[in-house]
Write a protein that holds these residues in place. Structure first.
Motif, short mmCIF file in Angstrom:
data_model
loop_
_atom_site.label_atom_id
_atom_site.label_comp_id
_atom_site.label_asym_id
_atom_site.label_seq_id
_atom_site.Cartn_x
_atom_site.Cartn_y
_atom_site.Cartn_z
N ARG A 410 -5.24 -1.24 -10.49
CA ARG A 410 -5.69 0.01 -11.08
C ARG A 410 -5.85 1.09 -10.02
NH1 ARG A 410 -9.74 1.17 -15.96
NH2 ARG A 410 -9.97 3.41 -15.65
N GLU A 411 -6.46 0.74 -8.85
CA GLU A 411 -6.67 1.74 -7.80
C GLU A 411 -5.34 2.20 -7.21
OE1 GLU A 411 -9.50 0.74 -4.79
OE2 GLU A 411 -10.91 -0.17 -6.23
N ASP A 414 -3.81 4.50 -9.76
CA ASP A 414 -4.50 5.79 -9.77
C ASP A 414 -4.13 6.62 -8.54
OD1 ASP A 414 -5.69 5.19 -12.14
OD2 ASP A 414 -7.70 4.81 -11.32
N GLU A 417 -0.61 7.97 -9.21
CA GLU A 417 -0.62 9.01 -10.24
C GLU A 417 -1.26 10.30 -9.73
OE1 GLU A 417 -2.51 7.36 -13.68
OE2 GLU A 417 -0.64 6.50 -14.45
N THR A 418 -2.33 10.15 -8.93
CA THR A 418 -2.99 11.33 -8.38
C THR A 418 -2.04 12.12 -7.49
OG1 THR A 418 -5.17 10.27 -8.44
CG2 THR A 418 -4.89 12.13 -6.92
N LYS A 449 -5.46 13.39 -18.46
CA LYS A 449 -5.14 12.56 -17.30
C LYS A 449 -5.63 13.22 -16.01
CE LYS A 449 -3.16 9.25 -16.85
NZ LYS A 449 -3.65 7.86 -16.57
N GLN A 452 -9.34 12.81 -15.79
CA GLN A 452 -9.69 11.43 -15.49
C GLN A 452 -9.53 11.13 -14.01
OE1 GLN A 452 -7.18 8.51 -17.46
NE2 GLN A 452 -7.39 7.16 -15.68
N LEU A 453 -8.45 11.69 -13.41
CA LEU A 453 -8.16 11.43 -11.99
C LEU A 453 -8.91 12.37 -11.07
CD1 LEU A 453 -4.29 10.91 -12.24
CD2 LEU A 453 -6.03 9.13 -11.94
#
Length: 463
Positions: A410-411, A414, A417-418, A449, A452-453
């Motif tokens: 997940r990290e 993320d 995606e960031t 999104k 969230q990020l």
């Protein structure tokens, strides 16, 4: 606009006959019966063409003498010689002195009109070829599909046929001269000359000579035409008009008002029919407040204001522009065409381009010629100059050797995606709608999104 033809013949009946034939075809005419009135009319306003009789009774100069005077001052104006006493020798002499053609009297009207049309077309082609030689391959169109550039093209389509003066503003290299050329090409003056004067490159003492020309001696020697006269029947672009000396500004105001001026050292006013466009990369209102620019000149030039956006205001046009410049450079240099990788395009779109399209074009030419490797390999982000690559999105600089294997799934996701979304937002200038369209998400989903990020966006151009 209609072509204006100067008819020179000592017989009034012949002058009126030719005038009637030409006016029936939509041409404008002026008449003269001797050399002095012919040369005076020619100097007062340049015609598109001269029809000149060889034998002029009671005239100081005959037709060949007038032809030599005309050719000495303005060789681009075509001349058709006519005569009722023509000989082979006379015709040859006329052609040797620069006449376009020779017609014997009496002539058929169809024959005269055919030669007139051919002479005007040859003159137009000669002007175009001369301009192309001076300005190798100028862009003829503002390229791009962005809303910003589409709006400019729409404004040009509307203002071009109007004949109004246009003040074109924008940063250096943004395409102001291209916009001016588009206005000319879509105007009723498209067949006339397009003349550009760059005010930023002239020494202050030369402005009036370049604008108005030099009168010279009484016999015409030393005379030099200025840009206002050369642009007669067409369009004059005063590029970087803010650099015009304040003293000259007052004289150009009167010239714009009267459509006439005096050459330097002359006393006779020269009449012209010119559409004047102006371009500037400065704030003219600020220059007016500082006393560097005349307010009356500003309002004469800025009948219709037109602003050309900087490249950073239309980042979505950068990929197409870059590929177009690469294609042109490959054709000119005889090299294989190389494409741009996705990371290179993202880096180009993230750079602010202070030199605008001109800087992008120069970079594409340099990359195509200087880059190592196989000629068919794409140009990648790491091949770009540091000045361009340093502004690249973080994702493009991502270290593949980083210890992502030490992160939970997940990290790691993320983190990717960031960086990915930060890169795309930077690429599209913070525009949420265009970013969402490119990454394949709904606008509202992209907002969620980003929240969230913890990614913030600059929504200057958000739609």
């Amino acid at each position: 606009m209609a072509h204006e033809i100067l008819i020179v013949d000592d017989e009034p009946d012949i002058r009126l006959l030719i005038e009637g034939i030409l006016r029936d075809e939509g041409y404008e005419t002026r008449l003269a019966g001797d050399s002095d009135s012919a040369i005076s009319a020619f100097r007062a306003r340049r015609p598109s063409l001269v029809i000149l009789d060889v034998w002029l009774q009671g005239s100081r100069l005959d037709g060949l003498g007038i032809l030599q005077a005309i050719q000495g001052e303005e060789p681009v104006v075509p001349t058709i010689m006519i005569s009722g006493h023509g000989t082979i020798e006379t015709a040859v002499a006329a052609l040797q002195h620069g006449a376009y053609d020779f017609i014997e009297k009496p002539f058929q009207s169809d024959r005269l009109l055919l030669v007139v049309r051919r002479a005007l077309e040859a003159s137009r082609l000669a002007r175009e070829n001369a301009e192309l030689r001076l300005r190798a391959g100028p862009d003829a169109m503002l390229f791009g599909d962005s809303p910003a550039i589409a709006a400019v093209r729409n404004q040009i389509e509307r203002v071009a046929p109007s004949g109004s003066r246009v003040l074109i503003s924008g940063a250096a290299g943004a395409g102001k001269e291209v916009a001016a050329r588009m206005i000319h090409a879509r105007s009723r003056r498209a067949e006339g000359p397009f003349v550009a004067l760059n005010c930023a490159t002239l020494a202050p003492g030369r402005f009036e000579e370049e604008l108005f020309g030099i009168e010279g001696a009484a016999d015409g020697s030393g005379r030099r035409t200025g840009v206002l006269e050369r642009a007669h029947g067409g369009t004059l672009l005063l590029d970087e008009v803010a650099d015009m000396p304040i003293e000259t500004q007052g004289k150009i105001v009167r010239a714009l008002q009267d459509q006439s001026f005096e050459r330097v050292g002359g006393a006779t006013r020269v009449k012209v029919d010119v559409r004047v466009l102006a371009a500037t990369n400065r704030d003219l209102q600020e220059a007016i407040a500082a006393g560097r620019f005349r307010e009356d000149l500003y309002y004469r030039l800025a009948v219709v204001p037109l602003r050309v956006p900087s490249l950073r205001e239309r980042r979505e046009d950068i990929p197409g522009l870059a590929r177009m410049f690469l294609h042109r450079a490959a054709e000119n240099a005889g090299l294989p065409l190389r494409d741009l990788s996705g990371d290179a395009i993202a880096a180009l779109q993230s750079y602010d381009w202070p030199g605008n399209s001109r800087e992008l074009r120069n970079l594409m030419e340099r990359l195509l010629i200087m880059m190592p490797g196989n000629g068919t390999d794409p140009i990648r982000a790491e091949m770009l100059p540091p000045s361009v690559g340093q502004g690249a999105p973080t994702l493009l600089k991502f270290d593949p050797a980083a210890d992502v294997m030490g992160l939970p799934l997940r990290e790691a996701r993320d983190l990717f995606e960031t960086q990915y979304l930060q890169a795309q937002l930077l690429r599209f200038g913070g525009n949420i709608s265009r970013t969402a369209g490119f990454v394949g998400m709904e606008r509202s989903a992209l907002h969620r999104k980003l929240k969230q990020l913890g990614v913030t966006s600059d929504e200057r151009g958000a739609g």
